[in-house]
Write an enzyme that holds these catalytic residues in place. Structure first.
Site, PDB file in Angstrom:
ATOM      1  N   LYS A 232       3.016  -4.354   1.329  1.00  0.00           N
ATOM      2  CA  LYS A 232       1.653  -4.280   1.877  1.00  0.00           C
ATOM      3  C   LYS A 232       1.655  -4.226   3.398  1.00  0.00           C
ATOM      4  O   LYS A 232       0.951  -3.411   3.986  1.00  0.00           O
ATOM      5  CB  LYS A 232       0.831  -5.489   1.420  1.00  0.00           C
ATOM      6  CG  LYS A 232       0.608  -5.581  -0.071  1.00  0.00           C
ATOM      7  CD  LYS A 232      -0.229  -6.778  -0.456  1.00  0.00           C
ATOM      8  CE  LYS A 232       0.305  -8.116   0.005  1.00  0.00           C
ATOM      9  NZ  LYS A 232       1.569  -8.534  -0.620  1.00  0.00           N
TER      10      LYS A 232
ATOM     11  N   SER B 160      -4.719 -10.552  -3.213  1.00  0.00           N
ATOM     12  CA  SER B 160      -5.932 -10.227  -3.966  1.00  0.00           C
ATOM     13  C   SER B 160      -5.796 -10.552  -5.451  1.00  0.00           C
ATOM     14  O   SER B 160      -5.801  -9.672  -6.300  1.00  0.00           O
ATOM     15  CB  SER B 160      -6.288  -8.752  -3.764  1.00  0.00           C
ATOM     16  OG  SER B 160      -7.628  -8.511  -4.130  1.00  0.00           O
TER      17      SER B 160
ATOM     18  N   GLY C 256       6.197  -8.995  -1.027  1.00  0.00           N
ATOM     19  CA  GLY C 256       7.366  -8.130  -1.121  1.00  0.00           C
ATOM     20  C   GLY C 256       7.060  -6.742  -1.652  1.00  0.00           C
ATOM     21  O   GLY C 256       7.965  -5.910  -1.777  1.00  0.00           O
TER      22      GLY C 256
END
Length: 171
Positions: free
Chosen positions: A13, A81, A10
């Site tokens: 990205k 990540s 959200g």
């Protein structure tokens, strides 16, 4: 060159990553856009979303970026990540690595919640949700931090800020 977009689900990205890749393709048609969720599907969709499954996905993504980078292919990667050691591995193993942290307050991503992940996790109906029951460590040394909640601008303005960032060298 690998531009690595980090952020919670959200955080924007995909929106920013696809627009960034389009802009870069205007100069270099060979730019590749990679998305952590899409790669799960490419690799058969069998990985779990627990920490172990996420670790495997992170390693695959980093190693794929290295393979493309070694062939001179520029990459925009949009990923959660959550593993600092893979971010460090990227810095050590990619020829040109530029890390962008899309820093968005948790209440904003919960409000956006396009996939329904956060609400399900908060109701106890889902587990393995990063930011709820899996910690999201802030990146230690991103090259650029942007608030993609709207405070730093529209997605297109954020793309411009990435493209004009000191230290980003595009082909």
């Amino acid at each position: 060159m690998v531009i690595w977009l980090i952020g919670l689900s959200g955080a924007g990205k995909t929106t920013i990553g696809t627009r960034l890749a389009e802009r870069l393709r205007a100069r270099n048609p060979g730019v590749v856009y990679l998305d952590g969720d899409l790669l799960r599907e490419v690799w058969g969709g069998t990985l779990s979303h627990d920490v172990a499954g996420r670790e495997v996905n992170a390693e695959r993504l980093s190693r794929l970026c290295r393979m493309l980078d070694r062939q001179g292919v520029d990459v925009v990667a949009a990923v959660l990540s959550i593993f600092p050691h893979w971010q460090e591995w990227n810095r050590q193993n990619l020829s040109r690595y530029f890390e962008v942290f899309l820093d968005v307050p948790m209440d904003v991503v919960i409000d956006r919640d396009t996939k329904g992940l956060y609400q399900a996790a908060l109701r106890g109906e889902a587990e393995n949700v990063v930011g709820v029951d899996i910690p999201f460590p802030r990146p230690a040394s991103p090259d650029l931090v942007l608030d993609s909640s709207g405070r730093d601008g529209t997605p297109d303005e954020l793309v411009e800020r990435i493209l004009s960032a000191p230290g980003l060298v595009t082909s």
